[in-house]
Design an enzyme around this catalytic site. Structure first.
Site, PDB file in Angstrom:
ATOM      1  N   LYS A  20       0.828  -1.194   0.000  1.00  0.00           N
ATOM      2  CA  LYS A  20       0.000   0.000   0.000  1.00  0.00           C
ATOM      3  C   LYS A  20       0.864   1.245   0.000  1.00  0.00           C
ATOM      4  O   LYS A  20       1.813   1.351   0.759  1.00  0.00           O
ATOM      5  CB  LYS A  20      -0.902   0.018   1.228  1.00  0.00           C
ATOM      6  CG  LYS A  20      -1.910   1.128   1.204  1.00  0.00           C
ATOM      7  CD  LYS A  20      -2.835   1.000   2.381  1.00  0.00           C
ATOM      8  CE  LYS A  20      -3.299   2.337   2.874  1.00  0.00           C
ATOM      9  NZ  LYS A  20      -4.082   3.129   1.988  1.00  0.00           N
ATOM     10  N   GLY A  22       0.629   5.103   0.678  1.00  0.00           N
ATOM     11  CA  GLY A  22      -0.195   6.183   1.202  1.00  0.00           C
ATOM     12  C   GLY A  22       0.559   7.493   1.133  1.00  0.00           C
ATOM     13  O   GLY A  22       1.718   7.530   0.726  1.00  0.00           O
ATOM     14  N   GLU A  24       1.220   9.345   3.736  1.00  0.00           N
ATOM     15  CA  GLU A  24       2.024   9.482   4.943  1.00  0.00           C
ATOM     16  C   GLU A  24       3.070   8.377   5.052  1.00  0.00           C
ATOM     17  O   GLU A  24       4.180   8.589   5.504  1.00  0.00           O
ATOM     18  CB  GLU A  24       1.080   9.449   6.167  1.00  0.00           C
ATOM     19  CG  GLU A  24       1.731   9.174   7.507  1.00  0.00           C
ATOM     20  CD  GLU A  24       2.330  10.410   8.154  1.00  0.00           C
ATOM     21  OE1 GLU A  24       2.170  11.503   7.600  1.00  0.00           O
ATOM     22  OE2 GLU A  24       2.973  10.262   9.202  1.00  0.00           O
ATOM     23  N   ALA A  25       2.680   7.183   4.612  1.00  0.00           N
ATOM     24  CA  ALA A  25       3.577   6.043   4.797  1.00  0.00           C
ATOM     25  C   ALA A  25       3.368   5.012   3.707  1.00  0.00           C
ATOM     26  O   ALA A  25       2.348   5.018   3.017  1.00  0.00           O
ATOM     27  CB  ALA A  25       3.318   5.404   6.166  1.00  0.00           C
ATOM     28  N   VAL A  27       3.319   0.828   3.079  1.00  0.00           N
ATOM     29  CA  VAL A  27       3.126  -0.374   3.881  1.00  0.00           C
ATOM     30  C   VAL A  27       3.630  -1.593   3.122  1.00  0.00           C
ATOM     31  O   VAL A  27       3.327  -1.765   1.935  1.00  0.00           O
ATOM     32  CB  VAL A  27       1.640  -0.549   4.256  1.00  0.00           C
ATOM     33  CG1 VAL A  27       1.452  -1.795   5.102  1.00  0.00           C
ATOM     34  CG2 VAL A  27       1.143   0.673   5.005  1.00  0.00           C
ATOM     35  N   LYS A 116       5.549  -0.610   8.284  1.00  0.00           N
ATOM     36  CA  LYS A 116       4.984   0.677   7.904  1.00  0.00           C
ATOM     37  C   LYS A 116       6.103   1.704   7.914  1.00  0.00           C
ATOM     38  O   LYS A 116       6.651   2.021   8.960  1.00  0.00           O
ATOM     39  CB  LYS A 116       3.887   1.053   8.904  1.00  0.00           C
ATOM     40  CG  LYS A 116       3.208   2.353   8.616  1.00  0.00           C
ATOM     41  CD  LYS A 116       2.022   2.511   9.533  1.00  0.00           C
ATOM     42  CE  LYS A 116       1.315   3.835   9.270  1.00  0.00           C
ATOM     43  NZ  LYS A 116       0.134   3.974  10.130  1.00  0.00           N
ATOM     44  N   ASP A 293      -9.141   7.467  12.807  1.00  0.00           N
ATOM     45  CA  ASP A 293      -9.289   7.115  11.398  1.00  0.00           C
ATOM     46  C   ASP A 293     -10.156   5.869  11.264  1.00  0.00           C
ATOM     47  O   ASP A 293      -9.783   4.905  10.614  1.00  0.00           O
ATOM     48  CB  ASP A 293      -7.903   6.870  10.789  1.00  0.00           C
ATOM     49  CG  ASP A 293      -7.946   6.822   9.266  1.00  0.00           C
ATOM     50  OD1 ASP A 293      -8.932   7.309   8.690  1.00  0.00           O
ATOM     51  OD2 ASP A 293      -7.007   6.291   8.666  1.00  0.00           O
TER      52      ASP A 293
END
Lengths: 382, 209
Positions: A20, A22, A24-25, A27, A116, A293
């Protein structure tokens, strides 16, 4: 441009698969934090009264990744096998295999790990960036530990590399609630990659239902968490209006994906699942923690055959979590979830009612004060 | 006996040797030897220390293999040497005592030795050697010279016969969690699993708290 973390985490990331991306981060999924061990048994050990039939059980499971240490190992494998230890009468070995079936995380040396990685953000001053990354990583790890100690179902924290910005978490084997409810047009496609712990969930929500990603709102979460939640609400609201896809029919809900199928086989109803979600959130909030979230993809369902309810709801992605000081904080949490339900799973209003049913929160002290601010917030937004 | 060599750590600290011994009969003697070695001076002292250069862990305080491995990994991770040096950066004397400290829920070195280190009553012992790569056979020969006991597979840690949960609950302050979970109607196995998870998570964040 791809950033890689420094130090020991770098190698781990190079061995893992990106699941993944994102804002922000990123994964990653890693098969194990450690290479397969070399096993050595001294041939003259006192523990050498073994039977040959059960010996293989003692061998550690090997990851499919080839071990880079083969050349160092001077020991003859046959010797190892013949010198395996101990105490393995046939009753013992059958006991052991029984144990293996009931304990689903046996063979922990090769446990799968979610990494992450909060990569450096070039739009921030490097010093500010490093400090934000560190504090968020630490906050997430601490929140997860606090939850684990209080009995809220969350993934275990396994690896905390503050310097590199990498957090290693237990991989929850199961399906996200979103998958089970058949949410999103690409639900099937994302399939086994839903164990995501990334922060950019709303980006992927928007992707799925075909509206522009909300990167501006994600950027605004750089501010206080309160701001983040507000941005989050706006995001959810705007996506909600454009949803047109549904894989679900009214109340019956078509069970058409793998996760839903497995749940149905285990005799779990959607209504029961919703109540379990509510219970889990109640436990979280009773602890004084706000998730920040709450979406259906941040809740996993893990089957626990032969135990209790046959399954458990596990909350993931505590990247935006914080302590809740006012009742309103918890209410915002629930409001975000309601919005997420409505936008990802249209026609699920009745389902969310199951989650927020005060009876789900019975065990926690929040039932009395939480509901009224929630109503206020709902009112304010309309 | 199990050995792990990790390519992602500096060579001076990339290898873990683990040996679990049960029915250990000479704990008081090992403990005396450790104390003597730490007091001895000069070359003799170095030699004595080299002979017992291990972490001797009280195995009844280890609740699973994962518990041990995660503690070791995070100890190594938080002791990485600074760029201008090659020796590990630790708050105690060496990596082995650092591991004991990491296993402990607080930062008191004496407590960590008392709870997680070898005592006179230890019968299950986990011997750990952290350092540079080397043949397991040599390590085992050294262990064999110090410890009288029966070498068993590390799988025994996961089978739950070794852990002294009464003491574990006390040291890691898990009584409340235990009560909560049992009230919720979880069976014994589930409670153990959750407590293992809670211990692992709190160890993993030890160096950032």
């Amino acid at each position: 441009m791809t950033w890689t973390p420094a130090g020991p985490s770098n190698y781990l990331i190079s061995q893992s698969r990106l699941i993944k991306q994102g804002a922000e981060a990123r994964v990653y999924l890693l098969s194990s934090l450690l290479p397969s061990p070399r096993v050595y048994w001294p041939s003259d050990s006192q523990a050498s009264d073994q039977t040959s039939s059960s010996q293989t059980l003692s061998l550690p499971k090997h990851s499919d990744r080839p071990s880079p240490f083969v050349d160092e190992v001077a020991y003859n494998t046959n010797h190892l096998i013949s010198a395996l230890p101990s105490s393995n009468t046939s009753t013992n070995s059958s006991e052991r295999s029984k144990h293996k079936q009931t304990s689903h995380d046996e063979g922990k040396a090769t446990q799968e790990v979610i990494l992450k990685y909060r990569f450096p953000k070039t739009y921030r001053h490097p010093i500010l960036d490093a400090s934000l990354t560190r504090s968020r990583l630490a906050a997430e790890a601490r929140a997860l530990t606090r939850c684990a100690k209080a009995g809220v179902n969350v993934p275990q924290v396994l690896w905390v590399d503050e310097k590199a910005g990498v957090l290693g978490l237990e991989r929850i084997k199961g399906w996200s609630v979103r998958e089970i409810l058949g949410g999103g047009a690409e639900g099937e496609l994302e399939g086994d990659e839903e164990e995501e712990l990334g922060n950019g969930e709303e980006v992927s929500v928007s992707d799925q239902i075909g509206v522009a990603p909300e990167s501006p709102s994600r950027t605004s979460t750089e501010g206080t968490s309160r701001e983040g939640e507000d941005a989050r609400m706006t995001g959810s609201r705007s996506t909600e209006s454009t949803t047109g896809v549904t894989a679900m029919t009214e109340s019956g809900a078509e069970w058409e994906n793998e996760g839903a199928e497995a749940l149905r086989k285990a005799g779990i109803t959607i209504e029961g699942l919703m109540e379990s979600i509510g219970r889990e959130l109640g436990r979280l909030h009773a602890l004084g923690t706000v998730h920040g979230d709450l979406t259906t993809s941040n809740m996993m369902v893990r089957l626990t055959p032969g135990r209790g309810e046959q399954y458990e709801v596990v909350l993931i992605d505590f990247g935006l979590s914080s302590g809740g000081t006012y009742a309103e904080h918890y209410a915002v949490d629930l409001y975000v979830l309601e919005r997420a339900f409505l936008s990802t799973h249209p026609s699920s209003e009745s389902l969310y009612a199951g989650v927020s049913d005060p009876s789900s929160f019975n065990s926690s002290p929040i039932s009395t004060y939480q509901i009224s601010p929630l109503l206020t917030i709902t009112f304010r937004s309309d | 006996m199990e050995s792990y060599t990790m390519p992602n750590f500096p060579e001076s600290m990339n290898t873990i040797h683990l040996a679990l011994l049960r029915n250990v009969t000479n704990s008081p003697k090992i403990r005396r030897r450790l104390i003597e070695a730490s007091k001895a001076m000069g070359e003799v002292g170095d030699k004595l220390r080299e002979e017992v250069d291990f972490a001797f862990l009280e195995a009844s305080m280890l609740v699973s293999r994962q518990h041990l491995l995660i503690a070791i990994l995070n100890t190594l991770l938080s002791s990485l040497p600074s760029p201008d040096s090659s020796s590990p950066r630790t708050s105690t004397h060496n990596l082995h005592s650092e591991l004991l400290l990491h296993l402990s829920p607080n930062n008191n070195i004496t407590d960590s030795l008392r709870h997680h280190g070898l005592s006179d009553h230890t019968t299950s012992l986990l011997v750990v050697r952290l350092g540079s790569p080397g043949p397991s056979k040599e390590i085992w020969n050294k262990i064999e010279h110090v410890v009288r006991g029966q070498l068993v597979s590390l799988d025994e840690l996961d089978r739950g016969e070794i852990a002294d949960w009464h003491r574990v609950d006390k040291v890691y302050k898990l009584k409340e969690l235990d009560t909560t979970l049992r009230k919720r109607g979880l069976d014994h196995g589930e409670v153990i699993e959750k407590k293992r998870g809670a211990i692992i998570s709190s160890l993993a964040i030890k160096h950032i708290t």
